[in-house]
Design a protein around this motif. Structure first.
Motif, PDB file in Angstrom:
ATOM      1  N   ILE A 105       3.048  17.706  49.480  1.00 42.75           N
ATOM      2  CA  ILE A 105       3.116  18.973  48.736  1.00 42.75           C
ATOM      3  C   ILE A 105       3.583  18.715  47.304  1.00 42.75           C
ATOM      4  O   ILE A 105       3.074  19.287  46.344  1.00 42.75           O
ATOM      5  CB  ILE A 105       4.063  19.967  49.438  1.00 42.75           C
ATOM      6  CG1 ILE A 105       3.517  20.318  50.822  1.00 42.75           C
ATOM      7  CG2 ILE A 105       4.245  21.229  48.608  1.00 42.75           C
ATOM      8  CD1 ILE A 105       4.441  21.181  51.646  1.00 42.75           C
ATOM      9  N   LEU A 106       4.515  17.799  47.197  1.00 43.14           N
ATOM     10  CA  LEU A 106       5.051  17.454  45.879  1.00 43.14           C
ATOM     11  C   LEU A 106       3.951  16.904  44.967  1.00 43.14           C
ATOM     12  O   LEU A 106       3.792  17.335  43.819  1.00 43.14           O
ATOM     13  CB  LEU A 106       6.157  16.416  46.069  1.00 43.14           C
ATOM     14  CG  LEU A 106       7.213  16.323  44.997  1.00 43.14           C
ATOM     15  CD1 LEU A 106       7.935  17.634  44.850  1.00 43.14           C
ATOM     16  CD2 LEU A 106       8.195  15.212  45.326  1.00 43.14           C
ATOM     17  N   GLY A 109       1.656  19.598  43.989  1.00 43.22           N
ATOM     18  CA  GLY A 109       2.272  20.441  42.976  1.00 43.22           C
ATOM     19  C   GLY A 109       2.187  19.819  41.593  1.00 43.22           C
ATOM     20  O   GLY A 109       1.855  20.485  40.610  1.00 43.22           O
ATOM     21  N   ILE A 110       2.473  18.529  41.524  1.00 41.03           N
ATOM     22  CA  ILE A 110       2.433  17.846  40.234  1.00 41.03           C
ATOM     23  C   ILE A 110       1.004  17.830  39.690  1.00 41.03           C
ATOM     24  O   ILE A 110       0.765  18.106  38.518  1.00 41.03           O
ATOM     25  CB  ILE A 110       2.975  16.398  40.368  1.00 41.03           C
ATOM     26  CG1 ILE A 110       4.466  16.437  40.696  1.00 41.03           C
ATOM     27  CG2 ILE A 110       2.725  15.621  39.081  1.00 41.03           C
ATOM     28  CD1 ILE A 110       5.034  15.110  41.127  1.00 41.03           C
ATOM     29  N   MET A 112      -1.360  19.904  40.343  1.00 46.03           N
ATOM     30  CA  MET A 112      -1.776  21.226  39.917  1.00 46.03           C
ATOM     31  C   MET A 112      -1.169  21.561  38.558  1.00 46.03           C
ATOM     32  O   MET A 112      -1.817  22.127  37.697  1.00 46.03           O
ATOM     33  CB  MET A 112      -1.369  22.263  40.949  1.00 46.03           C
ATOM     34  CG  MET A 112      -2.008  23.601  40.686  1.00 46.03           C
ATOM     35  SD  MET A 112      -1.282  24.862  41.716  1.00 46.03           S
ATOM     36  CE  MET A 112      -0.323  25.714  40.512  1.00 46.03           C
ATOM     37  N   PHE A 113       0.076  21.158  38.408  1.00 41.60           N
ATOM     38  CA  PHE A 113       0.755  21.415  37.142  1.00 41.60           C
ATOM     39  C   PHE A 113       0.026  20.717  36.001  1.00 41.60           C
ATOM     40  O   PHE A 113      -0.181  21.270  34.932  1.00 41.60           O
ATOM     41  CB  PHE A 113       2.197  20.916  37.243  1.00 41.60           C
ATOM     42  CG  PHE A 113       3.014  21.208  36.030  1.00 41.60           C
ATOM     43  CD1 PHE A 113       3.207  22.506  35.614  1.00 41.60           C
ATOM     44  CD2 PHE A 113       3.578  20.175  35.300  1.00 41.60           C
ATOM     45  CE1 PHE A 113       3.961  22.785  34.491  1.00 41.60           C
ATOM     46  CE2 PHE A 113       4.332  20.442  34.171  1.00 41.60           C
ATOM     47  CZ  PHE A 113       4.520  21.750  33.764  1.00 41.60           C
ATOM     48  N   TYR A 216      -7.214  19.531  42.784  1.00 41.69           N
ATOM     49  CA  TYR A 216      -5.867  19.149  43.211  1.00 41.69           C
ATOM     50  C   TYR A 216      -5.607  19.284  44.698  1.00 41.69           C
ATOM     51  O   TYR A 216      -4.788  18.589  45.251  1.00 41.69           O
ATOM     52  CB  TYR A 216      -4.826  19.985  42.425  1.00 41.69           C
ATOM     53  CG  TYR A 216      -4.614  21.364  42.999  1.00 41.69           C
ATOM     54  CD1 TYR A 216      -5.592  22.329  42.872  1.00 41.69           C
ATOM     55  CD2 TYR A 216      -3.442  21.686  43.679  1.00 41.69           C
ATOM     56  CE1 TYR A 216      -5.414  23.588  43.407  1.00 41.69           C
ATOM     57  CE2 TYR A 216      -3.264  22.943  44.222  1.00 41.69           C
ATOM     58  CZ  TYR A 216      -4.254  23.889  44.080  1.00 41.69           C
ATOM     59  OH  TYR A 216      -4.076  25.122  44.630  1.00 41.69           O
ATOM     60  N   ASP A 217      -6.310  20.203  45.384  1.00 45.47           N
ATOM     61  CA  ASP A 217      -5.912  20.474  46.771  1.00 45.47           C
ATOM     62  C   ASP A 217      -6.889  19.927  47.806  1.00 45.47           C
ATOM     63  O   ASP A 217      -6.994  20.447  48.900  1.00 45.47           O
ATOM     64  CB  ASP A 217      -5.693  21.971  46.971  1.00 45.47           C
ATOM     65  CG  ASP A 217      -6.943  22.769  46.667  1.00 45.47           C
ATOM     66  OD1 ASP A 217      -7.880  22.190  46.102  1.00 45.47           O
ATOM     67  OD2 ASP A 217      -6.985  23.964  46.994  1.00 45.47           O
TER      68      ASP A 217
END
Lengths: 295, 249, 386, 246, 311
Positions: A105-106, A109-110, A112-113, A216-217
């Protein structure tokens, strides 16, 4: 025939990536008995970082390639040092599962950011017309993907069977105590296994992005599929992951081709459940210990 | 005979751990099972308690064959055991460990447990305390089991086994890691259990002083075979036992 | 250290600005409008431009002195593309912020989820999602409007074009999300009306990497054209696969295709792809006398100037919804019932970005097939088909 | 050569070694005998660095090894042949032997290692015959030789042998023990031999220690120990004097 | 049930009764409803993980089953809502038994992935064959009983928290019963448990079914409260979200499920402003909790509390 061949090619393309993710699972599993559910994220990382170096920084292909692999290796190392190493001694499996999920998940998240939710792609490795084989069409990039997967398999085989470090890693997975008595640093081996898995995942991502785009996902799906591949081939056997990956890819493609395309993911999962249920590890896990592992 | 082992064999991946083992345990006795490392003693205990399956042979407990019966049902029949590597429930309190032993004879349905407000019967808790008193752990009853020293953990395992109200207790190296004084206390406790509670004990142990001191009967295993059987004094003199332990001339 | 100085300077500046902002520059009470948009999550490709649009428009209006002297306060809630979050957001806007109207949500599912809430609270909702069930049956959707064209209108536009080209057999390939599913239903349902047969019905997941299997299957089923209904990377992968396979039959995309980004990603593979697109995407190619032109020109250039990206069709839906509410507020003031009535009865021949709206008690969308232009990709750019 | 002083070791919570002191002189074979659970293996594992002692000193040729990692201890010249042999079952015999040289492997030593392998093969011709075979397919005795050969590849000064006779047939045990003597001669090794098979072990040893429940209870020359009644007592709990009285 | 827990439950009851009287803001009550729904699902997982030592990454599957079955039965077959809720729970438990028998023989990773596979299969089924497919379907009847239809947020708040208190009572009773001790025993050592006569397979299956009951009940309540369902809310992401609730709250204490649900449900409300980094923050929080607060919030607080008392 042409139709079948075309389905086969499609299966080979996706199967290649599954195989690479599956191999990554196995390498880590062998050295730590952990399933790294963040494995798929490294594929995404590979694709997106490659795009970043190629397009955002306008670096040449070879430089971008090296930098991408380096990034993946570093993140693999970070994962091992920061999240795996402190918990490995506790031996709590539940915790290990969750911490790999947390790390995935981390990373997501990065990414996606950094990259947002848009898909990214870059030019295929070689420009040129698709190739026709018995009426079925295969793009040059597909050939690249299959070729790179094959190359990875060969390189890994050489690494594990012809180099001292590779042999040491194998030794570690076979018999931790004996390996330590040979002077093998187990902690380094674990670190190395995360590094190699990360790089292999990234290679898959780099190769597939021109065909399938990368966002990203995408990682969670790849993790699940890669794990199916590893399970199908027998967890811990990297040759098994290759066979499993390609089989899974083919099965999906053939299901989509001959049955119904909406069901292909369900088929993969059902096969995985079937294998899990028919060949369980047993309540006391003894079969685990006794099984001879082999690359 | 409370326990009869008939022609039991077991192999692990081609290595024969037990070869046609035959012996029986008389009711009310302390029966020791000794032998060098790798002789197959723990494997035999595992087979008797049902954790591992034998390849062939039969085991009769109180004249009933228990072949194929799952381990938890064997416990219900009256076979309890302790473990060489200490399998206490570390995150439970000491008296709660005993309660898990009492579960066997006092369990309620899952649903009923969920709707019963008052929790565990007072009686059971008092019963657990008296068992703790019996094994000299009453003063530690509210501690987490994992915080006990090894000697007391061994006693706790013994108490937990007692709580299932067994006819036969299998003790797997109960003295490992104990000091002289603790070993002495343990040997007294084992004898007390036999004498007062009339529970049969099958004991695997390396501490020969303990074994020779309390056993009524000894069976010696070597390379998965019974090489001798008899009373302690006979065993000590038996040449094949001596050579198994000390090596051949 | 330098950063610290900069930061503190910034804070001081803001503080001073806040203190000296003439509080009475608007002496009147602000009008509150809510928006629930999928700014993050799976549907963020919708919510992002929608949010940007609304914030930009609100700024413009407030700069121009608000609505009849009342400043406009827009509260944007992110629903994370999740129905539960949308429900929470709706509750918050209605109960806490007491908004006069709600714009959004971005997806059909989220819109459906909050319909009971806004209906109960008697608050007008102008959804920016496409699903027909949002505004139909219209008697049960008294408080609900929408600005996105119906999926069926886009399908009509495509089938119409096909009919003219003499295409009778199509193969459809749709993504297994709400967007693709709605399109799939419309495509299958409307085909007979145009004398078209759907000979293959293929699907793919949002994270799939290769669709050649499905495309080959469509071709072998004897289709004369392929219609792909999806948003996101799927439509680019299909385009690339279609190009590589040299299937020799045309590829139609849905109205989700209208983003320059797709052309970039697909590269030359996109040449020849046909899609029904709102005029927003091709605003510079429509004739000057078209009533939508000035609106589109201003909106697109404002948006691109501010955000350095294209607003896309979806940002346009938010524009239309917002402007309808603003116009109603201007005319009838802060009364939820009157706002609703105004939109239903006075939005007639009303040029927006999505088309020319004609609301009525029977139609709470007010757009039809004419909202679309058939557009083909040529030399990496759009070209309107006549 | 090896000096151990006041070693205290806890294995988990078990107090397994209690103030153990012993020493080895260069070129000696020293046996450490005792019954199961006496702590013999724990002692070897502590010397090898697999277990950290709570207190005490282990020194090899004056160098303190007490808190070194196993990798470093191998480099210092101590190799262990673990109990149960622990060969890498699915690797070939040759790979097993090669891995033994892991601690001294580098580009430069490649050649040297090749020579070492040949030397091992000279000693154990059977292993040469089976060099391509998987180690798991060897017989128990062959696996024991492989484990010893593998340990020798690190060029140790001190060899720790843990129960080399375990699970082997009597004639094979004799063969293994004769190899140990041979090895000591050829490689000028010092050997610490842990055995349950006390008689065989003491026969080839110069000296011996008897370990009982974590304590050294006896030490002396091999002949003395062979005759000692306490040794039997340690094994069988038999008090010979008491027996006489009866 | 222990005294502390009984008092805790009593205060929770009081709190639930008076909360809507004090806080009349419907938005906050709605947040309260979703906290309740998440807490209910988490409670089941918490017993499964913290007490029986089994992991499940498929709770979203049961949650979805509960929601869909109840919604379909009441909408398409016109069954009264309480009956459809009941049948949906029954369906979920039945499937749980069928899944549990082969799954619970698996350990650790295998179990995690098997349950994950199950959850995803349910998700695919809802996507393919659920009413409305991926678009979902609406107009699900609201909760009604004896002819009275619940409409307001306050009513739903009471309904859901009533179920929480019931489930909580059941769970706490169970945990503090002899059966509960047996469950904890399984967690610590399966080997010792079987030799004490504990039928671990049967107990594990029962706990698994219990967790599916809680999840499906929560799903059904969700369906009748929101009155719209689509498959997207029942994906792997929800299973992981619930896992986070349990981990953060602390899996060795049932109260952790409520504490975790409060944090995880409110967090996105607070993070609304940080839209681009919300996933990142989730990941950070979870990693942080796993590395430094392994026991979770509630057990941690209890530990600190007990230390203070001792002093």
């Amino acid at each position: 025939m042409t139709l079948f061949l075309q389905f086969l090619f499609a299966g080979l393309t996706t199967g290649s990536v599954y195989a690479l993710v599956g191999i990554g699972f196995n390498i880590i599993y062998n050295s730590t008995s952990i399933i790294n559910l963040a494995q798929g994220e490294f594929v995404v990382l590979g694709g997106l970082m490659m795009w970043f170096f190629l397009h955002s920084l306008q670096l040449p292909f070879s430089v971008s390639l090296c930098l991408t692999l380096l990034t993946a290796a570093i993140i693999g190392l970070i994962q091992e040092r920061l999240t795996i190493k402190p918990l490995l001694k506790k031996g709590d499996l539940l915790l290990m599962i969750m911490v790999t999920i947390a790390f995935s998940i981390l990373i997501r998240g990065i990414l996606m950011f950094k990259f947002g939710k848009d898909p990214y792609t870059y030019a295929p490795f070689t420009e040129g017309e698709p190739i026709e084989i018995f009426g079925a069409i295969i793009t040059q990039q597909t050939l690249w993907v299959i070729g790179i997967t094959a190359l990875c398999i060969v390189l890994l085989y050489l690494f594990f069977n012809k180099t001292m470090t590779g042999r040491a890693m194998k030794a570690c997975s076979l018999d931790m105590k004996a390996a330590r008595l040979m002077g093998i640093n187990v902690s380094k081996v674990v670190m190395l296994s995360f590094l190699i898995s990360a790089v292999i995942g990234a290679i898959g991502g780099i190769a597939i992005t021109p065909i399938s785009l990368m966002e990203y996902d995408k990682g969670a799906m790849l993790s699940v599929k890669g794990f199916c591949a590893a399970i199908m081939g027998g967890l811990g056997k990297s040759r098994g992951a290759v066979v499993g990956g390609f089989t899974l890819g083919m099965l999906e493609s053939l299901t989509a081709g001959y049955i119904h395309s909406g069901l292909k993911d369900a088929i993969a999962l059902l096969i995985m459940l079937f294998i899990l249920f028919v060949k369980p590890a047993g309540i006391f896990g003894k079969t685990e210990i006794l099984r001879l592992r082999k690359f | 005979m409370i326990l009869e082992i008939n022609n039991v064999s077991k192999s692990f991946g081609g290595i024969k751990a037990l070869k046609n083992i035959n012996f029986s345990v008389k009711e009310g006795e302390i029966h020791a099972l000794i032998g060098p490392n790798g002789a197959g003693k723990t494997t035999l205990l595992n087979i008797i308690s049902g954790i591992e399956k034998m390849d062939s042979g039969d085991i009769r407990f109180k004249n009933i064959s228990i072949k194929g019966i799952p381990p938890h049902k064997r416990a219900a029949l009256g076979i309890a055991r302790t473990f060489q590597n200490l399998e206490i429930f570390g995150n439970l309190k000491v008296f709660e460990n005993i309660l898990t032993g009492l579960y066997l004879k006092n369990q309620k349905g899952f649903l009923k447990s969920g709707i019963t407000l008052k929790g565990i019967d007072k009686d059971l808790i008092i019963q657990s305390f008296s068992i703790l008193e019996y094994v000299n752990l009453l003063n530690k009853k509210d501690e987490l089991a994992k915080n006990l020293p090894v000697g007391e953990q061994r006693l706790l395992e013994l108490g937990r086994a007692l709580a299932t109200d067994p006819h036969l207790i299998l003790l797997d190296e109960p003295a490992a890691g104990l000091n002289m004084r603790e070993t002495k206390n343990l040997s007294q406790l084992i004898q007390k259990i036999r004498d007062e509670k009339a529970i049969t004990i099958l004991l695997v142990e390396h501490d020969m002083e303990l074994v020779m001191g309390i056993s009524d009967m000894i069976t010696v295993l070597n390379f998965g075979e019974v090489i001798a059987e008899g009373e302690p004094l006979m065993i000590q003199k038996n040449p094949s036992v001596i050579s198994a332990y000390l090596g051949e001339d | 250290m330098k950063n610290l100085v900069k930061a503190s300077l910034l804070i001081i500046t803001i503080a001073i600005a806040l203190i000296f902002t003439p509080k009475d520059s608007y002496c009147k009470e602000p009008y509150k409008i809510g928006a629930i948009l999928s700014v993050t999550g799976a549907a963020s490709f919708l919510g992002e431009p929608e949010k940007n649009t609304i914030i930009m428009l609100a700024e413009q209006i407030n700069k121009a002195g608000g609505i009849n002297g009342h400043p406009l306060e827009v509260i944007v809630e992110d629903s994370k593309s999740d129905e539960t979050q949308a429900v929470l957001a709706a509750k918050k806007l209605i109960e806490k912020d007491k908004v006069l109207a709600i714009i959004g949500p971005s997806t059909t599912g989220e819109s459906m989820a909050i319909i009971p809430i806004v209906t109960q609270a008697k608050t007008p909702l102008i959804s920016v999602a496409a699903g027909a069930s949002i505004t139909q049956p219209v008697q049960e959707r008294y408080w609900i409007f929408k600005t996105a064209q119906y999926d069926t209108s886009a399908v009509e536009a495509i089938y119409n074009h096909m009919k003219n080209k003499g295409i009778k057999k199509v193969g459809i390939i749709t993504i297994t999300t709400a967007f693709g599913d709605a399109g799939r239903k419309a495509l299958i349902e409307m085909a007979p009306k145009f004398g078209i047969t759907v000979v293959a019905d293929e699907r793919y997941g949002p994270k799939d990497t290769d669709m050649t299997t499905q495309l080959v299957k469509i071709k072998s089923a004897g289709a004369q054209a392929i219609i792909n209904w999806s948003v996101g990377p799927g439509q680019v992968i299909v385009t690339k696969n279609w190009h590589a396979l040299k299937l020799g039959i045309p590829l139609y995309q849905s109205h989700g295709w209208g983003s320059k980004k797709n052309l970039e990603l697909a590269g030359k593979a996109a040449e020849g792809v046909i899609a029904p697109l709102g005029r927003l995407v091709v605003w510079d190619k429509i004739p000057d006398k078209h009533p939508q032109k000035p609106i589109l020109k201003k909106y697109v250039s404002d948006y691109e100037g501010k955000y350095r990206s294209e607003p896309g069709t979806f940002g346009g839906h938010a524009y239309d919804a917002f402007m309808m509410v603003v116009e109603a507020l201007k005319k009838v003031g802060p009364d939820k019932q009157k706002i609703r009535d105004y939109i239903e009865t006075h939005i007639k021949n009303w040029p927006g970005t999505g088309g020319i709206f004609n609301m009525s008690p029977k139609d709470h969308c007010g757009l039809d097939m004419k909202a679309f232009e058939m557009v083909i990709v040529k030399n990496g750019d759009w070209e309107i088909l006549k | 050569m090896l000096k151990i002083k006041n070693l205290d070791v806890y294995y988990g919570k078990l107090y397994t070694l209690k103030k153990v002191s012993l020493h080895l002189n260069k070129g000696e074979i020293v046996s450490l005998i005792g019954s199961n659970g006496a702590g013999k293996t724990t002692l070897l594992n502590t010397i090898s660095g697999l277990i950290k002692p709570a207190s005490g000193i282990i020194a090899l040729e004056g160098k303190d090894l007490t808190n070194l990692t196993p990798e470093k201890i191998v480099k210092e010249g101590i190799a262990q042949v673990p109990e149960g042999r622990h060969v890498f079952k699915t690797l070939s015999v040759e790979e097993n032997i090669l891995l033994g040289a892991y601690s001294r492997y580098s580009m430069k030593t490649k050649r040297e290692i090749k020579e070492s392998i040949e030397k091992i093969y000279e000693l154990f011709p059977k292993l040469k015959e089976r060099r391509k075979q998987l180690a798991g397919t060897l017989s128990g005795g062959e696996q024991q030789m492989l484990a010893i050969g593998r340990a020798l590849m690190s060029k140790p000064k001190l060899l720790l042998l843990d129960e080399p006779s375990m699970g082997l047939a009597p004639n094979i045990i004799k063969e293994v023990f004769s190899y140990i003597v041979e090895l000591k001669r050829v490689f000028a090794l010092t050997v610490l031999l842990v055995e349950q098979n006390a008689k065989n072990a003491l026969k080839i040893s110069d000296r011996g220690y008897v370990l009982e429940t974590g304590r050294i209870i006896l030490e002396g020359s091999a002949e003395d120990l062979l005759m000692n009644r306490d040794v039997q007592r340690a094994y069988l709990g038999r008090d010979l004097d008491a027996e006489v009285r009866i | 049930m222990s005294k502390g827990n009984a008092i805790g439950l009593f205060f929770l009851g009081i709190f639930v009764i008076f909360f809507p009287q004090i806080v009349t803001d419907n938005y906050i009550l709605t947040v309260g409803i979703f906290i309740g729904i998440n807490a209910l699902v988490a409670m089941g997982l918490s017993i499964l993980m913290g007490y029986a030592g089994q992991i499940s990454l498929g709770q979203a599957g049961f949650y979805g089953l509960g929601a869909y079955v109840s919604a379909i039965l009441s909408l398409k077959f016109g069954l009264p809502v309480p009956i459809s809720v009941f049948i949906s729970i029954l369906t979920a438990s039945l499937i749980a038994v069928i899944l549990a028998i082969p799954s619970l023989r698996l350990k650790g990773h295998y179990l995690a992935v098997a349950t994950l596979g199950f959850g995803e299969i349910i998700h695919i089924i809802l996507n393919e064959w659920g009413p409305g497919g991926p678009s979902g379907f609406g107009d699900i009847p609201p909760f009604s009983i004896f002819g009275y239809t619940l409409r307001s947020t306050v009513e739903y708040f009471y309904l859901i928290w009533m179920f929480i208190i019931l489930a909580m009572t059941f769970s706490l009773n169970l945990i503090h019963s002899l059966t509960g001790k047996a469950l904890r025993a399984i967690h610590d050592s399966e080997l010792a448990s079987v030799t004490l006569g504990i039928n671990i397979t049967k107990l594990k299956i029962k706990v698994f079914v219990l967790s599916s009951i809680y999840a499906s009940l929560a799903g059904a309540l969700y369906a009748h409260y929101v009155t719209f369902l689509s498959p997207s809310g029942f994906s792997l992401f929800y299973s992981i979200l619930i896992l986070m609730v349990v981990v953060i709250g602390g899996m060795t204490n049932i109260w952790g499920a409520i504490a975790g649900a409060i944090i995880i449900t409110i967090l996105p409300e607070i993070l609304r402003g940080f839209k681009e980094i919300d996933i990142l923050i989730y990941g950070l929080i979870l990693t942080f909790c796993l590395l430094f607060m392994r026991k979770g919030i509630v057990p941690l607080f209890i530990e600190i509390w007990e230390k203070r008392i001792k002093k």
